[in-house]
Scaffold this motif. Structure first.
Motif, PDB file in Angstrom:
ATOM      1  N   HIS A 102       0.830  -1.208   0.000  1.00 38.40           N
ATOM      2  CA  HIS A 102       0.000   0.000   0.000  1.00 38.40           C
ATOM      3  C   HIS A 102       0.863   1.256   0.000  1.00 38.40           C
ATOM      4  O   HIS A 102       0.415   2.325  -0.399  1.00 38.40           O
ATOM      5  CB  HIS A 102      -0.937   0.023   1.223  1.00 38.40           C
ATOM      6  CG  HIS A 102      -2.037  -0.960   1.131  1.00 38.40           C
ATOM      7  ND1 HIS A 102      -2.000  -2.166   1.795  1.00 38.40           N
ATOM      8  CD2 HIS A 102      -3.201  -0.946   0.444  1.00 38.40           C
ATOM      9  CE1 HIS A 102      -3.102  -2.847   1.531  1.00 38.40           C
ATOM     10  NE2 HIS A 102      -3.849  -2.133   0.711  1.00 38.40           N
ATOM     11  N   CYS A 103       2.104   1.130   0.487  1.00 39.06           N
ATOM     12  CA  CYS A 103       2.966   2.296   0.617  1.00 39.06           C
ATOM     13  C   CYS A 103       3.600   2.729  -0.701  1.00 39.06           C
ATOM     14  O   CYS A 103       4.386   3.664  -0.727  1.00 39.06           O
ATOM     15  CB  CYS A 103       4.020   2.065   1.686  1.00 39.06           C
ATOM     16  SG  CYS A 103       3.271   2.042   3.340  1.00 39.06           S
ATOM     17  N   LYS A 104       3.229   2.077  -1.794  1.00 46.09           N
ATOM     18  CA  LYS A 104       3.648   2.615  -3.088  1.00 46.09           C
ATOM     19  C   LYS A 104       2.808   3.847  -3.406  1.00 46.09           C
ATOM     20  O   LYS A 104       3.089   4.603  -4.314  1.00 46.09           O
ATOM     21  CB  LYS A 104       3.551   1.578  -4.197  1.00 46.09           C
ATOM     22  CG  LYS A 104       2.209   1.459  -4.866  1.00 46.09           C
ATOM     23  CD  LYS A 104       2.301   0.645  -6.135  1.00 46.09           C
ATOM     24  CE  LYS A 104       1.054   0.804  -6.970  1.00 46.09           C
ATOM     25  NZ  LYS A 104       1.101   0.081  -8.208  1.00 46.09           N
ATOM     26  N   PHE A 105       1.742   4.058  -2.618  1.00 47.69           N
ATOM     27  CA  PHE A 105       0.884   5.228  -2.758  1.00 47.69           C
ATOM     28  C   PHE A 105       1.193   6.236  -1.657  1.00 47.69           C
ATOM     29  O   PHE A 105       1.633   5.860  -0.571  1.00 47.69           O
ATOM     30  CB  PHE A 105      -0.592   4.820  -2.670  1.00 47.69           C
ATOM     31  CG  PHE A 105      -1.007   3.846  -3.736  1.00 47.69           C
ATOM     32  CD1 PHE A 105      -1.236   4.277  -5.033  1.00 47.69           C
ATOM     33  CD2 PHE A 105      -1.144   2.506  -3.449  1.00 47.69           C
ATOM     34  CE1 PHE A 105      -1.610   3.381  -6.026  1.00 47.69           C
ATOM     35  CE2 PHE A 105      -1.529   1.601  -4.427  1.00 47.69           C
ATOM     36  CZ  PHE A 105      -1.748   2.050  -5.721  1.00 47.69           C
ATOM     37  N   GLU A 106       0.940   7.508  -1.921  1.00 47.61           N
ATOM     38  CA  GLU A 106       1.166   8.544  -0.918  1.00 47.61           C
ATOM     39  C   GLU A 106       0.381   8.227   0.347  1.00 47.61           C
ATOM     40  O   GLU A 106      -0.770   7.799   0.292  1.00 47.61           O
ATOM     41  CB  GLU A 106       0.759   9.908  -1.473  1.00 47.61           C
ATOM     42  CG  GLU A 106       1.717  10.396  -2.540  1.00 47.61           C
ATOM     43  CD  GLU A 106       1.375  11.780  -3.053  1.00 47.61           C
ATOM     44  OE1 GLU A 106       0.331  12.346  -2.685  1.00 47.61           O
ATOM     45  OE2 GLU A 106       2.174  12.306  -3.848  1.00 47.61           O
ATOM     46  N   SER A 151      11.883  -0.030   5.889  1.00 46.85           N
ATOM     47  CA  SER A 151      11.031   1.071   6.315  1.00 46.85           C
ATOM     48  C   SER A 151       9.610   0.661   5.948  1.00 46.85           C
ATOM     49  O   SER A 151       9.209   0.750   4.793  1.00 46.85           O
ATOM     50  CB  SER A 151      11.412   2.372   5.601  1.00 46.85           C
ATOM     51  OG  SER A 151      10.425   3.338   5.839  1.00 46.85           O
ATOM     52  N   TYR A 152       8.866   0.200   6.919  1.00 46.14           N
ATOM     53  CA  TYR A 152       7.536  -0.341   6.658  1.00 46.14           C
ATOM     54  C   TYR A 152       6.647   0.664   5.928  1.00 46.14           C
ATOM     55  O   TYR A 152       5.877   0.316   5.057  1.00 46.14           O
ATOM     56  CB  TYR A 152       6.895  -0.766   7.975  1.00 46.14           C
ATOM     57  CG  TYR A 152       5.605  -1.524   7.780  1.00 46.14           C
ATOM     58  CD1 TYR A 152       5.625  -2.862   7.408  1.00 46.14           C
ATOM     59  CD2 TYR A 152       4.376  -0.890   7.936  1.00 46.14           C
ATOM     60  CE1 TYR A 152       4.450  -3.564   7.215  1.00 46.14           C
ATOM     61  CE2 TYR A 152       3.188  -1.587   7.745  1.00 46.14           C
ATOM     62  CZ  TYR A 152       3.230  -2.925   7.388  1.00 46.14           C
ATOM     63  OH  TYR A 152       2.065  -3.614   7.191  1.00 46.14           O
ATOM     64  N   ALA A 153       6.797   1.936   6.261  1.00 43.70           N
ATOM     65  CA  ALA A 153       5.954   2.977   5.658  1.00 43.70           C
ATOM     66  C   ALA A 153       6.521   3.520   4.352  1.00 43.70           C
ATOM     67  O   ALA A 153       5.976   4.444   3.784  1.00 43.70           O
ATOM     68  CB  ALA A 153       5.763   4.117   6.648  1.00 43.70           C
ATOM     69  N   GLY A 154       7.621   2.975   3.891  1.00 43.99           N
ATOM     70  CA  GLY A 154       8.156   3.397   2.603  1.00 43.99           C
ATOM     71  C   GLY A 154       8.928   4.692   2.634  1.00 43.99           C
ATOM     72  O   GLY A 154       9.091   5.353   1.600  1.00 43.99           O
ATOM     73  N   SER A 155       9.440   5.101   3.793  1.00 42.30           N
ATOM     74  CA  SER A 155      10.155   6.372   3.862  1.00 42.30           C
ATOM     75  C   SER A 155      11.518   6.321   3.183  1.00 42.30           C
ATOM     76  O   SER A 155      12.163   7.347   3.025  1.00 42.30           O
ATOM     77  CB  SER A 155      10.299   6.827   5.319  1.00 42.30           C
ATOM     78  OG  SER A 155      11.037   5.885   6.057  1.00 42.30           O
TER      79      SER A 155
END
Length: 193
Positions: A102-106, A151-155
């Motif tokens: 899901h973190c490929k999205f903002e 980075s689980y949130a994609g940071s």
């Protein structure tokens, strides 16, 4: 004030040391963080590097042109194939894969605007990292760095940035003397990671 330094491939940022006039490293970092994201050149703007500029960067990399990849939403398809395979997520997609797809999205919203870097450099050497940083500096591009991708949130990825992907970076080196950014020399150091 306690002084500290951050070193990345020979680039040193030091708090408490004058870097430009009376500004300290922390002042410069804080000023840049407060500037709007639009202070960097982003895809679609006239300042964005030309294909010829990207080709020059690609040819300067130790692994050749294949080490530079343009990322797009379609680039992410290989990441879905890895699903929960953490090693696969780390090794595939030229650094675009994230632990939570899901973190490929903002804002990890699961839909909406894609939040992927514009290009990825598979850095295998210090010279590759330096070339990527110099290119980003010359063209005023934001930079994101991804090591293992945990980075689980994609940071570790930033929309429109130049991603420096460290998965192929030289992990081991020789035993030699190492001098840190403070000038302290240590004998018999083995480079690991």
């Amino acid at each position: 004030m306690v002084a500290f330094g951050l070193c990345l491939a020979g680039l040193v940022l030091a708090e408490g040391r004058d870097l430009v006039g009376d500004a300290t490293g922390s002042d410069i970092v804080q000023r840049r963080m407060l500037e709007s994201p639009s202070s960097y050149c982003v895809p679609g703007q006239s300042c964005w590097p030309s294909n010829a500029d990207w080709q020059v960067l690609a040819e300067s990399l130790s692994q050749g042109p294949s080490a530079l990849t343009a990322l797009a939403e379609e680039s992410y398809d290989v990441c879905y194939e890895q699903y929960t395979n953490a090693i696969g997520l780390m090794q595939e997609g030229h650094g675009a894969c994230m632990q939570d797809n899901h973190c490929k999205f903002e804002a990890c919203a699961g839909d909406g605007l894609v939040n992927l870097p514009a290009y990825s450099v598979a850095a295998a050497t210090v010279a590759d990292v330096q070339a990527a940083l110099e290119f980003a500096s010359t063209h005023d591009l934001s930079v994101s760095v991804k090591t293992s991708g945990h980075s689980y949130a994609g940071s570790s990825a930033m929309k429109g940035s130049l991603l420096i992907w460290m998965a192929e970076f030289e992990n081991f080196g020789t035993i030699a003397t190492h001098t840190d950014s403070c000038g302290t020399a240590t004998e018999q150091v083995l480079k690991v990671g």
